[in-house]
Design a protein around this motif. Structure first.
Motif, PDB file in Angstrom:
ATOM      1  N   ILE A 121      17.940 -22.538  -0.420  1.00  0.00           N
ATOM      2  CA  ILE A 121      16.591 -23.060  -0.635  1.00  0.00           C
ATOM      3  C   ILE A 121      16.354 -23.098  -2.141  1.00  0.00           C
ATOM      4  CG2 ILE A 121      14.124 -22.757  -0.191  1.00  0.00           C
ATOM      5  CD1 ILE A 121      15.565 -23.072   2.408  1.00  0.00           C
ATOM      6  N   VAL A 122      15.834 -24.211  -2.643  1.00  0.00           N
ATOM      7  CA  VAL A 122      15.474 -24.318  -4.063  1.00  0.00           C
ATOM      8  C   VAL A 122      13.986 -24.640  -4.140  1.00  0.00           C
ATOM      9  CG1 VAL A 122      15.921 -25.440  -6.263  1.00  0.00           C
ATOM     10  CG2 VAL A 122      17.791 -25.154  -4.613  1.00  0.00           C
ATOM     11  N   ALA A 123      13.210 -23.696  -4.665  1.00  0.00           N
ATOM     12  CA  ALA A 123      11.766 -23.888  -4.850  1.00  0.00           C
ATOM     13  C   ALA A 123      11.533 -24.394  -6.266  1.00  0.00           C
ATOM     14  CB  ALA A 123      11.017 -22.582  -4.609  1.00  0.00           C
ATOM     15  N   LEU A 124      10.919 -25.562  -6.377  1.00  0.00           N
ATOM     16  CA  LEU A 124      10.794 -26.253  -7.660  1.00  0.00           C
ATOM     17  C   LEU A 124       9.469 -25.952  -8.360  1.00  0.00           C
ATOM     18  CD1 LEU A 124      12.368 -29.577  -6.395  1.00  0.00           C
ATOM     19  CD2 LEU A 124      13.413 -27.997  -8.046  1.00  0.00           C
ATOM     20  N   GLY A 125       9.258 -26.615  -9.491  1.00  0.00           N
ATOM     21  CA  GLY A 125       8.112 -26.346 -10.344  1.00  0.00           C
ATOM     22  C   GLY A 125       6.823 -26.975  -9.854  1.00  0.00           C
ATOM     23  N   ALA A 126       5.730 -26.663 -10.552  1.00  0.00           N
ATOM     24  CA  ALA A 126       4.412 -27.196 -10.209  1.00  0.00           C
ATOM     25  C   ALA A 126       3.451 -26.926 -11.350  1.00  0.00           C
ATOM     26  CB  ALA A 126       3.879 -26.582  -8.920  1.00  0.00           C
ATOM     27  N   ARG A 127       2.358 -27.690 -11.355  1.00  0.00           N
ATOM     28  CA  ARG A 127       1.303 -27.490 -12.353  1.00  0.00           C
ATOM     29  C   ARG A 127       0.392 -26.325 -11.997  1.00  0.00           C
ATOM     30  NH1 ARG A 127      -0.910 -33.419 -11.618  1.00  0.00           N
ATOM     31  NH2 ARG A 127       0.098 -33.017  -9.612  1.00  0.00           N
ATOM     32  N   TRP A 128       0.440 -25.868 -10.761  1.00  0.00           N
ATOM     33  CA  TRP A 128      -0.504 -24.855 -10.298  1.00  0.00           C
ATOM     34  C   TRP A 128      -0.085 -23.465 -10.779  1.00  0.00           C
ATOM     35  CZ3 TRP A 128      -2.036 -29.333  -9.188  1.00  0.00           C
ATOM     36  CH2 TRP A 128      -1.317 -30.216  -8.378  1.00  0.00           C
ATOM     37  N   ALA A 129      -0.944 -22.498 -10.577  1.00  0.00           N
ATOM     38  CA  ALA A 129      -0.640 -21.108 -10.913  1.00  0.00           C
ATOM     39  C   ALA A 129      -0.083 -20.401  -9.686  1.00  0.00           C
ATOM     40  CB  ALA A 129      -1.898 -20.391 -11.406  1.00  0.00           C
ATOM     41  N   ALA A 130       1.032 -19.718  -9.865  1.00  0.00           N
ATOM     42  CA  ALA A 130       1.667 -19.029  -8.744  1.00  0.00           C
ATOM     43  C   ALA A 130       0.855 -17.829  -8.268  1.00  0.00           C
ATOM     44  CB  ALA A 130       3.067 -18.578  -9.143  1.00  0.00           C
ATOM     45  N   TYR A 131      -0.144 -17.409  -9.045  1.00  0.00           N
ATOM     46  CA  TYR A 131      -1.000 -16.294  -8.613  1.00  0.00           C
ATOM     47  C   TYR A 131      -2.329 -16.796  -8.058  1.00  0.00           C
ATOM     48  CZ  TYR A 131      -2.303 -17.291 -13.481  1.00  0.00           C
ATOM     49  OH  TYR A 131      -2.631 -17.919 -14.662  1.00  0.00           O
ATOM     50  N   ASP A 132      -2.458 -18.089  -7.851  1.00  0.00           N
ATOM     51  CA  ASP A 132      -3.707 -18.650  -7.324  1.00  0.00           C
ATOM     52  C   ASP A 132      -3.686 -18.599  -5.801  1.00  0.00           C
ATOM     53  OD1 ASP A 132      -5.997 -19.973  -6.703  1.00  0.00           O
ATOM     54  OD2 ASP A 132      -5.519 -21.835  -7.775  1.00  0.00           O
ATOM     55  N   ASP A 133      -4.188 -17.510  -5.256  1.00  0.00           N
ATOM     56  CA  ASP A 133      -4.167 -17.334  -3.808  1.00  0.00           C
ATOM     57  C   ASP A 133      -5.285 -18.089  -3.100  1.00  0.00           C
ATOM     58  OD1 ASP A 133      -1.869 -15.725  -3.706  1.00  0.00           O
ATOM     59  OD2 ASP A 133      -3.036 -13.961  -4.320  1.00  0.00           O
ATOM     60  N   THR A 134      -6.070 -18.867  -3.852  1.00  0.00           N
ATOM     61  CA  THR A 134      -7.010 -19.771  -3.185  1.00  0.00           C
ATOM     62  C   THR A 134      -6.276 -20.988  -2.613  1.00  0.00           C
ATOM     63  OG1 THR A 134      -7.534 -21.063  -5.175  1.00  0.00           O
ATOM     64  CG2 THR A 134      -8.841 -19.063  -4.767  1.00  0.00           C
ATOM     65  N   LEU A 135      -5.035 -21.186  -3.037  1.00  0.00           N
ATOM     66  CA  LEU A 135      -4.204 -22.235  -2.441  1.00  0.00           C
ATOM     67  C   LEU A 135      -3.579 -21.657  -1.173  1.00  0.00           C
ATOM     68  CD1 LEU A 135      -2.384 -23.570  -5.650  1.00  0.00           C
ATOM     69  CD2 LEU A 135      -4.571 -24.308  -4.661  1.00  0.00           C
ATOM     70  N   PRO A 136      -3.955 -22.142  -0.009  1.00  0.00           N
ATOM     71  CA  PRO A 136      -3.515 -21.491   1.241  1.00  0.00           C
ATOM     72  C   PRO A 136      -2.005 -21.443   1.415  1.00  0.00           C
ATOM     73  CG  PRO A 136      -5.304 -23.056   1.653  1.00  0.00           C
ATOM     74  CD  PRO A 136      -4.860 -23.273   0.240  1.00  0.00           C
ATOM     75  N   TRP A 137      -1.284 -22.383   0.834  1.00  0.00           N
ATOM     76  CA  TRP A 137       0.155 -22.466   1.073  1.00  0.00           C
ATOM     77  C   TRP A 137       0.980 -21.552   0.175  1.00  0.00           C
ATOM     78  CZ3 TRP A 137       2.640 -24.140  -3.325  1.00  0.00           C
ATOM     79  CH2 TRP A 137       1.867 -24.876  -4.235  1.00  0.00           C
ATOM     80  N   VAL A 138       0.375 -20.981  -0.860  1.00  0.00           N
ATOM     81  CA  VAL A 138       1.138 -20.109  -1.758  1.00  0.00           C
ATOM     82  C   VAL A 138       1.707 -18.920  -0.983  1.00  0.00           C
ATOM     83  CG1 VAL A 138       0.894 -18.456  -3.652  1.00  0.00           C
ATOM     84  CG2 VAL A 138       0.096 -20.805  -3.943  1.00  0.00           C
ATOM     85  N   GLY A 139       0.870 -18.260  -0.211  1.00  0.00           N
ATOM     86  CA  GLY A 139       1.350 -17.138   0.594  1.00  0.00           C
ATOM     87  C   GLY A 139       2.355 -17.579   1.641  1.00  0.00           C
ATOM     88  N   ALA A 140       2.134 -18.742   2.240  1.00  0.00           N
ATOM     89  CA  ALA A 140       3.051 -19.245   3.263  1.00  0.00           C
ATOM     90  C   ALA A 140       4.426 -19.546   2.674  1.00  0.00           C
ATOM     91  CB  ALA A 140       2.466 -20.497   3.918  1.00  0.00           C
ATOM     92  N   GLU A 141       4.448 -20.089   1.459  1.00  0.00           N
ATOM     93  CA  GLU A 141       5.751 -20.366   0.845  1.00  0.00           C
ATOM     94  C   GLU A 141       6.474 -19.076   0.474  1.00  0.00           C
ATOM     95  OE1 GLU A 141       7.727 -22.871  -2.873  1.00  0.00           O
ATOM     96  OE2 GLU A 141       5.809 -23.512  -2.006  1.00  0.00           O
ATOM     97  N   MET A 142       5.751 -18.102  -0.041  1.00  0.00           N
ATOM     98  CA  MET A 142       6.402 -16.822  -0.342  1.00  0.00           C
ATOM     99  C   MET A 142       6.978 -16.206   0.921  1.00  0.00           C
ATOM    100  SD  MET A 142       4.134 -14.967  -3.337  1.00  0.00           S
ATOM    101  CE  MET A 142       2.573 -14.954  -2.444  1.00  0.00           C
TER     102      MET A 142
END
Length: 283
Positions: free
Chosen positions: A97-118
């Motif tokens: 699996i290769v997880a790529l870059g993004a403009r968002w903040a990886a600590y922004d837990d208001t994005l529902p998918w951040v936790g799901a991807e982790m």
């Protein structure tokens, strides 16, 4: 993947070799039996966290290395709002699996998918896959394994030197950067590359996270210059200077990317062994 690309395999991470050789008949008449060679290609999934951050050269290198390429878009093309719920694919179908870059903040837990991807990255590692995180993806990987991500006091845009402890895994030299955050490596990981601004790479078992962008080519850098003029101006980065440095360094960086991918594949035991055929990773 074209047939010509499929034949240009530098790392044949494939298995199930079946080879039947021609044998003479009892009457002394040689009959040619078909050589049957079955190759089952390894599967890699690129998680595209941002439409502006494709796999670019990394995808090419995995294809050259004998992988079938899969992609998953967190945001549909044409969508720029990251606040959404995302159902990630089953990581058990993939060898890497290769997880790529993004403009968002990886600590922004208001994005529902951040936790799901982790969670997906953890399940991939638990299932025996190798996981490679690039910039934002590396930050998510660090968090998934117990590390932290925070705003950097020294953001980096452009080509910056990186020092390494393991040149066979993460080659040294200028790597392209575009980040305002940085990770702290998770417990049990070893930091294998760094510079004065940030830890630049860590290894944790079959996981490799990098802070820089090894995937860029001149076309992608040009796109980011167009999209990121405000950020570049804030840091005093000159667009023409970046273009000149990219033209100077892109070829060498592409060669170093191939070493980086080989090092990553070695972490997941997807390496040449005994000649043309690779070893299967533990299931």
């Amino acid at each position: 993947m074209s047939s010509s690309t499929a034949q240009a395999i530098s790392l044949s991470c494939v298995h199930d070799r079946l080879l039947t050789l021609s044998l003479p008949t009892q009457a002394g008449k040689a009959t040619r039996r078909r050589r049957s060679l079955t190759r089952v290609a390894r599967q890699v999934l690129f998680i595209r966290n941002d439409p502006t951050a494709p796999q670019a050269l990394i995808g090419d290198v995995f294809a050259e290395s004998g992988f079938d390429i899969g992609t998953f878009d967190v945001l549909p093309v044409g969508t720029d709002d990251p606040v959404r719920t995302v159902a990630f694919p089953d990581p058990g179908r993939y060898d890497a699996i290769v997880a790529l870059g993004a403009r968002w903040a990886a600590y922004d837990d208001t994005l529902p998918w951040v936790g799901a991807e982790m969670d997906m990255l953890r399940r991939a590692l638990d299932g025996g896959a190798a996981v490679f995180g690039v910039c934002f993806g590396g930050q998510l990987l660090a968090r998934a394994l117990g590390g932290t991500v925070a705003r950097s006091t020294e953001p980096e845009i452009g080509w910056h030197d990186v020092q390494t402890d393991e040149a066979g895994l993460v080659p040294p030299g200028p790597w392209f950067q575009w980040h305002f955050d940085r990770f702290t490596a998770p417990p049990g990981a070893r930091v294998v590359a760094r510079n004065a601004s940030a830890a630049q790479a860590f290894v944790h078992g079959r996981a490799l996270g990098v802070q820089f962008h090894p995937e860029v080519d001149e076309r992608l850098v040009e796109q980011w210059i167009a999209d990121g003029a405000g950020e570049m101006a804030a840091l005093g980065v000159d667009a023409d200077g970046m273009r000149a440095r990219t033209a100077q360094l892109a070829g060498d960086a592409a060669a170093r990317l191939r070493h980086l991918v080989r090092g990553f594949l070695a972490l997941g035991q997807c390496v040449p062994h005994g000649g043309e055929y690779g070893v299967q990773r533990p299931r």
